[in-house]
Each structure stands twice: as structure tokens, then as C-alpha cells.
Design an enzyme around this catalytic site. Structure first.
Site, PDB file in Angstrom:
ATOM      1  N   CYS A   1       0.846  -1.201   0.000  1.00  0.00           N
ATOM      2  CA  CYS A   1       0.000   0.000   0.000  1.00  0.00           C
ATOM      3  C   CYS A   1       0.882   1.252   0.000  1.00  0.00           C
ATOM      4  CB  CYS A   1      -0.912  -0.003   1.225  1.00  0.00           C
ATOM      5  SG  CYS A   1      -2.042   1.402   1.299  1.00  0.00           S
TER       6      CYS A   1
ATOM      7  N   CYS B   1      -0.060   4.721   6.993  1.00  0.00           N
ATOM      8  CA  CYS B   1      -0.781   4.534   8.260  1.00  0.00           C
ATOM      9  C   CYS B   1       0.086   3.719   9.223  1.00  0.00           C
ATOM     10  CB  CYS B   1      -2.103   3.841   8.011  1.00  0.00           C
ATOM     11  SG  CYS B   1      -3.144   4.654   6.759  1.00  0.00           S
TER      12      CYS B   1
ATOM     13  N   CYS C   1      -0.627  -0.031  10.363  1.00  0.00           N
ATOM     14  CA  CYS C   1      -0.979  -1.043   9.368  1.00  0.00           C
ATOM     15  C   CYS C   1       0.219  -1.861   8.902  1.00  0.00           C
ATOM     16  CB  CYS C   1      -1.651  -0.372   8.169  1.00  0.00           C
ATOM     17  SG  CYS C   1      -2.270  -1.563   6.956  1.00  0.00           S
TER      18      CYS C   1
ATOM     19  N   CYS D   1     -17.111  -9.000   4.101  1.00  0.00           N
ATOM     20  CA  CYS D   1     -16.442  -7.706   3.966  1.00  0.00           C
ATOM     21  C   CYS D   1     -15.265  -7.859   3.009  1.00  0.00           C
ATOM     22  CB  CYS D   1     -15.956  -7.217   5.328  1.00  0.00           C
ATOM     23  SG  CYS D   1     -17.287  -7.106   6.560  1.00  0.00           S
TER      24      CYS D   1
ATOM     25  N   CYS E   1     -20.111  -5.911   2.157  1.00  0.00           N
ATOM     26  CA  CYS E   1     -19.557  -4.600   2.487  1.00  0.00           C
ATOM     27  C   CYS E   1     -18.216  -4.468   1.775  1.00  0.00           C
ATOM     28  CB  CYS E   1     -19.368  -4.466   3.999  1.00  0.00           C
ATOM     29  SG  CYS E   1     -18.631  -2.896   4.529  1.00  0.00           S
TER      30      CYS E   1
ATOM     31  N   CYS F   1     -20.255   2.081   7.421  1.00  0.00           N
ATOM     32  CA  CYS F   1     -19.567   1.364   8.490  1.00  0.00           C
ATOM     33  C   CYS F   1     -18.282   2.134   8.772  1.00  0.00           C
ATOM     34  CB  CYS F   1     -19.266  -0.060   8.032  1.00  0.00           C
ATOM     35  SG  CYS F   1     -18.244  -1.031   9.161  1.00  0.00           S
TER      36      CYS F   1
ATOM     37  N   ARG G   1     -19.255  -3.494  16.539  1.00  0.00           N
ATOM     38  CA  ARG G   1     -18.588  -4.738  16.135  1.00  0.00           C
ATOM     39  C   ARG G   1     -17.227  -4.857  16.803  1.00  0.00           C
ATOM     40  NH1 ARG G   1     -18.057  -4.442  10.312  1.00  0.00           N
ATOM     41  NH2 ARG G   1     -20.311  -4.671  10.433  1.00  0.00           N
TER      42      ARG G   1
END
Length: 388
Positions: free
Chosen positions: A65, A69, A72, A109, A142, A202, A272
Site C-alpha cells: 500500500c 498509516c 498497518c 467484507c 460490504c 460502516c 462490532r
């Protein structure tokens, strides 16, 4: 405890607590923990009974990626030894998803690393959504693909997506310390794009990144204002090879207090329990079911969760039941709403004087449990059967 009586009353009325009350929940002592859980449990049962919704993650594209972040394992410059692979084909993703559905998952998801999807990526995911829905009648899908461009949310909705996930993760005030390649405002804008397109939003948070209790309250209050239908609460998994690898700040007790605070602030929303529950809640996971009404089944994006059957046994042993495919998750006033907040009737009433927050507890954080951080080596992107 007067604080808890007040918060239960507000939760049953869908009324927003004050920031001081939310902070006071996080500052309660371990001696009062069961009272806190019991109080928040009353609110959870009012809106969701004893049902637990199961969700299943499919990592469509792992690693590499360009975003930075800090939390992550898939970030730019990550040295974590995770699986790395490009886009799964629709039939491959559908096969993995089917394992989760067979294990009891009601929602699948679909997640892909990256800043945001190209139009070709949206085509790929649309084909995957269609394949999953063809093979699994009634399943919710999702998508979680990063920052959206104009028209992409509408295209996903047309393809059959039911929801879109994009977490705020932390407070606006501390966001720049965690990520520099995009902004907090970018994330808020994407959630609003999804809502405008008719997708169920979400959006949640990550706790344990070194933030203060005030930061946790700030992000949860921001989520209440943004008004997603579901709020995932993640607890940082400190992967070796990431900037936050040494951030072991959570105890099981404080995780429960965080979940209780989220329930009081978002009483009628699907809360969740998400990544990191096995690492930080450990044997206290069944208590969390009194606070949340939704969990992920099996593994996560790049880490392994406990066995799917263990999840199912935990739910049954704690006296809860898996939510069936024919059951509507959200309370009727949220599921049937045609727009607006839907979290409360009219403006929030003045809350009056709140009890002064007690100083935070002084219990020491236990030694880092690096042995509990297991990199996913099965399921999507491998030849091994998924965990469901």
C-alpha cells in the site's frame, strides 16, 4: 453508581451522554468493571437482544500500500512478514467468502489495500460482489477499498454492495501523528459519499495507538455525529516491522471499558468487536459480548484469529445466539429511516451536570504478548483452507 444509572437511562432513550460522562466510564476502576459491563449490557439488550451478527473478511489484495498509516502491516515501508498478493479473481474471492457464510457469517467484507480504487478496481470488485451474491443468497456484502472518487460509491451500490467501510480510526486532533498521506477530512468525506449513494455506512476506530482517553471520546463522538449504521472497534495489533510495534498499552479491563463507552455513546448502532480482540481481551472475550452485537468470524486481513468454531462455542457458552440471515440487524427506527440521524428524536436534550471524571486507574499494563500476534498464512492468497 449514579453515573451508570444516568447512562443506562440515556441509552434506552437514545440520548447522547456528555463528554464528561463518557470520560468517566473510561476512568472507572477495575473494582467497578462488572457494574459497567452490566449497565452497558442493558442498553445492548434493549436494541439487539442476545443476537450476535457474524461477519467474514476477505482480503482481496494484500500488502504494497502507498499510504503510511502507522498501525498497518500493509503500509508503505512495512517490514512485517505478511502475505503479499495482487487482486483475487472473482471466483477465488467467492470461494473464500463461501467458507465464511458456511460458518455462519451474515456479512462478507471485501477489503483491498491501497489509497483508493481506480475505476478498473471498482469493476473488479463489482464482478466479485455479483459472484458472491449469485452463490450465497441473502448475504450482505460490504466493500472497504479506501478513499472513493466521484461516482464510485454509486457504482458499487449498483453492483449489489450493501455497505461501505471506512474507519476514522482516531481523533481529528491526533490523526496527523498516525497518517500523513491523507487526512481525517478525506476519511469523513468518503463515509459521507457512501451514505449519499445509499450504502449503509460502516466506520469505527482503533484503540491502543498511544492515544489519550480524551482522544477516544473525541473519535466516538465524531462517529456518533457521522451516524454510521455499524461501528467496528479495533484494538491495535502491534506488528513487528511497523512504527507502532512497541505500543502495548491495553489491558483486557480497559478494552471492556472502551467498548462500554462506545455502547453508551452509540446505543442503537451495530457495535462490532473487530481486530485485536484475541490479542488484548484474551480470556475476557465472552464479557465483551454483553457490550457488542457483532464480531468477525475467523481470521482478519493479515493476522490470524481464533478458530471459527471457538467463536461459535464462545457465543453459545456465553448465552448468546448467532443472528440468522432472515433477521434485520438494526432496530426498526434505524433500518426503516429515510434519512437524517436516526439515532435520537429531535435534538439531544441538555444533559445537565455530569459527575466529575475520576482519575484513571494506575494498574500496570502487562508485558507485551507478542506470541499472540500470528501472521495469517491461510485463506485468501494461499492454497490453504480459510478459517471459518
Amino acid at each position: 453508581m449514579d453515573l451508570l444509572t444516568t447512562l443506562v437511562d440515556k441509552g434506552l432513550r437514545r440520548e447522547l451522554p456528555t463528554r464528561e460522562e463518557a470520560l468517566a466510564v473510561l476512568a472507572t476502576s477495575n473494582d467497578d468493571l462488572l457494574e459497567v459491563v452490566a449497565a452497558a449490557g442493558k442498553v445492548r439488550r434493549q436494541w439487539f437482544g442476545r443476537r450476535v451478527k457474524l461477519n467474514y473478511l476477505v482480503n482481496l489484495k494484500s500488502g504494497l500500500c502507498p499510504e503510511d498509516c502507522s498501525y498497518c502491516s500493509q503500509r508503505l515501508g512495512s517490514k512485517a512478514g505478511i502475505l503479499k498478493y495482487t487482486w483475487l479473481k472473482p471466483d477465488e474471492a467467492s470461494k473464500v467468502a463461501a467458507a465464511g457464510v458456511a460458518g455462519g457469517a451474515k456479512r462478507v467484507c471485501l477489503v483491498a489495500s491501497g489509497r483508493g480504487p481506480t475505476d478498473r478496481d471498482v469493476d473488479r470488485v463489482s464482478e466479485t460482489i455479483e459472484a458472491i451474491k449469485e452463490q450465497n443468497e441473502g448475504v450482505e456484502v460490504c466493500a472497504c477499498l479506501g478513499l472513493l472518487s466521484d461516482g464510485q460509491a454509486e457504482r458499487l451500490r449498483s453492483a449489489g454492495a450493501d455497505a461501505y467501510n471506512h474507519n476514522l480510526n482516531t481523533s481529528e486532533g491526533t490523526y496527523g501523528e498516525i497518517t500523513t498521506t491523507h487526512t481525517y477530512a478525506d476519511r469523513v468525506a468518503t463515509v459521507r459519499q457512501a451514505q449519499s449513494a445509499g450504502l449503509s455506512a460502516c466506520s469505527g476506530l482503533i484503540a491502543g495507538m498511544g492515544e489519550s482517553d480524551a482522544d477516544l471520546v473525541d473519535v466516538v463522538f465524531a462517529l456518533r455525529e457521522l451516524d454510521p449504521d455499524s461501528v467496528p472497534v479495533n484494538f491495535l495489533i502491534p506488528f513487528e516491522g511497523t512504527p507502532l510495534a512497541k505500543e502495548w498499552n491495553l489491558t483486557p479491563q480497559h478494552c471492556l471499558r472502551i467498548l462500554a463507552m462506545v455502547r453508551f455513546v452509540c446505543p442503537d448502532v451495530e457495535v462490532r468487536l473487530s481486530g485485536g480482540r484475541e490479542v488484548h481481551l484474551r480470556s475476557m472475550q465472552p464479557l465483551a459480548l454483553h457490550l457488542v452485537n457483532s464480531i468477525f468470524l475467523g481470521d482478519y486481513l493479515t493476522s490470524e484469529g481464533q478458530a471459527g468454531q471457538v467463536d461459535l462455542d464462545m457465543i453459545a457458552d456465553a448465552g448468546f445466539e448467532v443472528e440468522g440471515a432472515g433477521t434485520t440487524t438494526l432496530p426498526a427506527h434505524r433500518a426503516d429511516r429515510s434519512g437524517g440521524c436516526g439515532s435520537h428524536d429531535g435534538g439531544c436534550a441538555p444533559c445537565g451536570d455530569a459527575p466529575e471524571a475520576e482519575p484513571a486507574g494506575t494498574a500496570e499494563v502487562p508485558d507485551a504478548r507478542t506470541d499472540l500476534v500470528a501472521v495469517r498464512r491461510r485463506g485468501a492468497g494461499t492454497d490453504l483452507a480459510p478459517n471459518a
